[in-house]
Design an enzyme around this catalytic site. Structure first.
Site, mmCIF file in Angstrom:
data_model
loop_
_atom_site.group_PDB
_atom_site.id
_atom_site.type_symbol
_atom_site.label_atom_id
_atom_site.label_comp_id
_atom_site.label_asym_id
_atom_site.label_seq_id
_atom_site.Cartn_x
_atom_site.Cartn_y
_atom_site.Cartn_z
ATOM 1 N N HIS A 143 -2.536 1.238 27.104
ATOM 2 C CA HIS A 143 -3.909 0.948 27.527
ATOM 3 C C HIS A 143 -4.697 0.259 26.407
ATOM 4 C CE1 HIS A 143 -7.776 2.013 29.578
ATOM 5 N NE2 HIS A 143 -8.201 2.066 28.333
ATOM 6 N N GLU A 144 -4.647 0.809 25.190
ATOM 7 C CA GLU A 144 -5.391 0.219 24.076
ATOM 8 C C GLU A 144 -4.862 -1.170 23.738
ATOM 9 O OE1 GLU A 144 -8.126 1.351 22.905
ATOM 10 O OE2 GLU A 144 -8.024 3.196 24.067
ATOM 11 N N HIS A 204 -6.534 -3.786 25.805
ATOM 12 C CA HIS A 204 -7.781 -4.308 25.243
ATOM 13 C C HIS A 204 -7.489 -5.413 24.241
ATOM 14 C CE1 HIS A 204 -10.225 -1.467 27.272
ATOM 15 N NE2 HIS A 204 -9.887 -0.410 26.553
ATOM 16 N N HIS A 252 -12.189 -2.850 31.487
ATOM 17 C CA HIS A 252 -11.839 -1.815 32.454
ATOM 18 C C HIS A 252 -11.947 -2.348 33.881
ATOM 19 C CE1 HIS A 252 -13.096 0.958 29.043
ATOM 20 N NE2 HIS A 252 -11.804 1.115 29.187
#
EC number: 3.4.24.19
Length: 991
Positions: free
Chosen positions: A218-219, A222, A228
């Site tokens: 997930h990170e 980014h 999101h």
């Protein structure tokens, strides 16, 4: 859940910007305070300067925003902002500390934000208008900070390989690139900037409890360029925001982006995205939803917030954002094949395909074209397949091929190959077909690089033999540092191992053969060459190893001695400064200042942490060396103790050793607020070291020491067997099977019946380690916590040998006494395999006859969870772990109990105590119940958090109880009672 948003590089909506513009920090210029300096490895003298997300101008969930974007928007949108303020007067100013304010410090993975906005608004741009935020050619260089464990590093690499596998993004160990990411452990928990910031390194913070595969994926989303998913402009058609359930002050995390600010690249709303918030993110209560899907998909409401893998939508958007070719893929297996589109039926015109072959660093790739039938042209100008020796289109060209001639096999110089196919005509030929294979080992001639076991960070493959011959520039040595190490353990490393030799061949001097789970120390060759050999057998496989090699330079030989004021010590890959006695390093790690600590020869006295009773300063290292006369022992007692706490005492700590050097016998490493027990030295000297890092400071410690003559050091104090020194005196003790004589010095034989109730310990034959007496019978009745089986592991065995063990022997029974089933009868000198009882009781009986005596045996007893237990009308207990009530449950546990009632009866479970790490989906630690013998039976529920679940009744005659814990947070655990029951028609469960 830590969040990643999928609209690539969108910016902030006006309601959100209103909150930002009203913050008191809005006008602060960007300065060096926005950067963090990290040593990485503990003694590294060069500082690593990176853009720190924890010091960002503002935050959106776990997303860090910098001031450049905020300043730009402030200029462009002032007029629109005033209109928005008039329309929405209810929004409070960010300066109001009850709503928005300074920086928080949550490190929990389920709490992505520190809960506050800081700074100014972000400039309003669409994704396609900010190409500088996209990493050029999809190549993202990375560095992993030195404060991570080997298992954490493996998780990071697995997450990066997951993105590589499904997209055309490439993560590359940084060499000399200016822009790159740094994996760090920062106090803000899980957070990152969106996209490439440029102009230097940028951190991706993987803080406490963030080191889970899905969270890291997930990170990294980014970093790649995604926000999101729930912030998309069209989100209101797909989800509802339940604002009354949102934690106060966290409402901004659910604001929606404007149409002009988000580029969703034509992809539909993706409930399954790894960038989507979960149903209860930032909820006031674990069972209160904050985001709810509006409609059903395939007849059910879709689940949201998964942190398991990339969704199809994630993959599609990433491929669009980085303009991945329509065909081709990333190949990561050790063997594989690929072909031109529609092979062997001919390919179409204007095709463009790229295959990225990526194997483990330290391996090379053999590429074989087994079929080649492309349109032939001069210089292969039109249709061709091109092979480059590296990770991208600018790597060295190994060949451009067309026509019908098969190329020679191609061997890569490193662990990656780039294969590109282009066509400009419709050709009736077959196309091409190629196979590849990863080979480990070989000659490695460069000044630095990485070597990993085959298939790292996943388990290495069986039956592998890999030999690497490393050579750096002449005149230098080879330095070797291990980043991760996990190889099947064996006392002599006979099965799987890594062997290192000081030279270029198998006959060179052996430096070491390594296995197990401890990272080997750094290695330095005596020449410019080093030889490595990795061997795995055909059975057990582990995660393997990752090692960095480099040419070693002696920085201390330079004219300025590395800038050290007093002493310079060369270390592998670096150097460090030190000071003369009576001095210690200043915070800059180069100058020296008057030291704390010292050399003390008094019989008694006291020592305190620097600054006592005030908080100790950062970056202090104090060493006290205590010396008493010969035949004396030194005892240390803490009167007060408070340092920064950590599970492994990594930050601030007090370390106590017997001896005067840093490698003397360690008594303990202490931190936190619990006072250590009294510590007594093994000899007449003691070393006490205090160390603090550069962050949290506490009050420290106060301790006093005193010396006492050790009467046992001379003639064993007159004791026949064991002498134990006490303060001001001593006492004699006897070994197993003996009791102390009335004269308090001699020992005489005694009864030899033992009851053992501890969860672990050591059992020995009488008079161990000397020979056991003749005509002796000893018994041990071991009982443990209900639900935990007794395990006996032999450390040493030397009992008179006989084929049937008819003379001297040790007999083990599966129960409370000698009437229970026999688990084994042992004698001789061969160490038996571990013995495991079926329940929580085990009985041991040792017998010796009147003839031959040997050394005997030494064994350790412990417990293993799980097994099958019987339910009847009498209530019985079951505990999560053997030390329930004394300690929290351990990490990394997977236990299964099958509770069986007699036919016609069901099982009733009643929880007396329940305290398990809480998480939205009970994904970390949990207890799971199934209505049957195994996990294929209907699930009765999965539970975590605090407070006992309701009673559970089975529909059949058995229940499977599964308990899982990860390797981070642990809690008290659970205690349940079970019984058989006729009431099977009621089922209580809570999911």
């Amino acid at each position: 859940m830590p969040g990643v948003a999928r609209p690539p590089l969108p910016l902030l909506s006006l309601p959100l910007l209103l909150l930002l513009l009203l913050l008191p920090r809005a006008g602060r210029p960007l300065d060096l305070a926005d950067y963090t300096y990290d040593l990485g490895e503990e003694d590294a003298p060069e500082l690593l300067n990176y853009k720190d997300p924890c010091k960002a101008a503002a935050f959106l969930g776990d997303i860090a925003l910098d001031e450049e974007d905020l300043r730009a928007f402030q200029v462009q949108q002032a007029a629109v902002l005033r209109q928005q303020t008039a329309r929405r007067p209810s929004i409070k100013a960010a300066g109001n500390s009850s709503a928005l304010g300074g920086q928080g410090t949550s490190g929990q993975p389920q709490r992505e934000s520190r809960g506050r906005w800081r700074g100014r608004p972000r400039s309003r741009r669409a994704a396609t208008s900010r190409p500088e935020r996209v990493w050029p050619d999809g190549v993202i260089p990375f560095v992993i900070g030195g404060n991570f464990t080997g298992s954490q590093r493996a998780v990071f690499r697995q997450a990066m390989r997951h993105w590589e596998k499904h997209t055309c993004v490439t993560f590359l160990e940084r060499t000399d690139e200016d822009s790159y990411i740094v994996f760090t452990y920062r106090p803000c928990g899980c957070c990152s900037y969106v996209g490439r910031r440029g102009g230097g390194p940028q951190a991706i913070s993987i803080g406490k409890n963030c080191d889970k595969f899905g969270i890291v994926v997930h990170e990294l989303g980014h970093v790649i360029g995604f926000w999101h998913e729930h912030t998309r402009p069209d989100r209101d058609r797909h989800v509802s925001i339940v604002r009354e359930n949102i934690q106060p002050g966290q409402e901004y995390n659910f604001l929606k982006m404007e149409v002009q600010e988000v580029e969703s690249l034509g992809e539909t709303y993706d409930f399954d995205s790894i960038m989507h918030y979960a149903r209860n993110t930032f909820s006031r209560g674990i069972f209160l939803d904050t985001i709810v899907p509006k409609y059903e998909v395939n007849g059910v409401k879709p689940s949201i917030g998964q942190r398991t893998r990339l969704s199809k939508g994630d993959i599609a958007q990433a491929r669009k954002l980085y303009k991945c070719p329509a065909c081709g893929e990333t190949l990561q297996d050790s063997t594989g094949n690929f072909s031109s589109p529609e092979y062997p039926n001919g390919y179409s015109a204007h095709m463009h395909c790229v295959w990225r072959i990526s194997v483990t660093p330290g391996e090379k790739i053999i590429l074989n074209f087994t079929s080649m039938d492309l349109y032939r042209s001069r210089l292969c100008w039109y249709d061709y397949v091109e092979v480059r020796d590296g990770f991208w289109r600018k790597a060295p060209l190994r060949g451009r091929f067309c026509g019908g001639k098969l190329p020679e096999p191609i061997v890569s110089t490193d662990s990656r190959l780039w294969v590109e196919f282009r066509s400009s005509s419709n050709w009736v030929g077959k196309g091409f077909f190629a196979v590849y294979e990863a080979i480990c080992g070989g000659d490695v001639k460069k000044d630095n690089g990485h070597i990993q076991s085959p298939n790292y960070p996943d388990d290495y493959r069986p039956s592998k033999v890999c030999i690497w011959r490393i050579q750096v520039s002449e005149g230098f040595h080879v330095g070797l540092t291990f980043q991760s190490f996990e190889i099947e353990r064996h006392d002599s490393c006979a099965y799987d191992y890594l062997e290192v030799r000081d030279g270029h061949s198998e006959s060179s001097n052996l430096i070491g053969r390594y296995c197990g789970y401890e990272k080997p120390d750094d290695i330095k060759s005596t020449s410019s060459r080093l030889w490595l050999k990795f061997v795995s057998d055909g059975s057990i496989n582990k995660a393997g190893f990752a090692v960095n090699f480099f040419k070693e330079v002696d920085e201390c030989s330079r004219p300025n001695r590395g800038g050290c004021e007093q002493r310079c010590l060369n270390t592998l890959g670096s150097y460090k400064c030190s000071c003369d006695p009576g001095y210690e390093l200043a915070p800059d790690k180069r100058r020296c200042e008057a030291a704390c600590g010292g050399f003390l020869t008094k019989l008694n006295g006291s020592i305190t942490s620097p600054g006592w009773p005030k908080e100790y300063p950062p970056n202090k290292n104090c060493i006290w060396q205590l010396v008493a006369p010969t035949q004396y022992r030194i005892s240390l007692q803490f009167d007060f103790f408070e340092t920064e706490g950590n599970d492994v005492c990594k930050y601030d700590f007090v370390e106590v050793r017997s001896g005067l050097t840093a490698d003397s016998k360690l008594h303990g490493k202490f931190c936190g607020s619990e006072k250590p027990e009294v510590i007594t030295s093994q000899y007449n000297n003691m070393r006490v070291e205090f160390k603090s890092d550069n962050t949290v400071s506490k009050k420290g410690f106060k301790a006093h020491f005193f010396s006492d003559k050790d009467e046992c050091s001379k003639d064993n104090g007159g004791c026949q067997q064991d002498c134990v020194n006490t303060f001001g005196s001593y006492e004699c003790q006897c070994r197993s099977g003996f009791v102390l004589h009335d004269n308090k010095h001699d020992c005489k034989e005694a009864g030899c019946e033992h009851k053992v109730t501890s969860t672990s310990g050591t059992i020995t034959s009488p008079n161990w380690p000397d020979k056991y007496p003749s005509k002796k019978e000893c018994t041990w009745a071991i009982s443990s916590t209900p639900g935990h089986r007794v395990k006996l592991t032999f450390v040493e065995m030397d009992i008179e040998s006989q084929p049937e063990c008819a003379y001297d022997h040790l007999e083990v029974f599966d129960g409370r006494d000698a009437k229970a089933p026999v688990l084994g009868r042992f004698c001789g000198s061969k160490k038996p395999e571990p013995v495991l009882a079926t329940g929580n009781r085990m009985f041991l009986r040792f017998y010796s006859d009147n003839s031959v005596q040997r050394k005997g045996f030494q064994a350790s007893h412990s417990t293993e969870c799980g097994g099958q237990v019987r339910a009847d009308v009498k209530t019985k207990d079951l505990y999560s772990h053997a030390q329930f009530g004394d300690n929290n449950y351990p990490g990394g546990v997977d236990c299964e109990w099958v509770i069986v009632a007699e036919e016609g009866y069901g099982v009733e479970l009643v929880f007396q105590t329940f305290e398990v790490e809480e998480e939205t989906d009970c994904g970390y630690d949990y207890i799971e119940l199934f209505d049957g013998y195994d996990s294929t039976a209907p699930r009765l529920g999965r539970y975590c958090g605090s407070g006992p679940p309701e009673e559970v009744y089975s529909a059949g005659d058995s229940v499977l109880v599964k308990f899982h814990s990860d390797d981070t947070i642990s809690k008290k655990g659970f205690h349940l009672r079970y019984t058989s029951t006729k009431f099977q028609d009621t089922l209580h469960s809570r999911k």
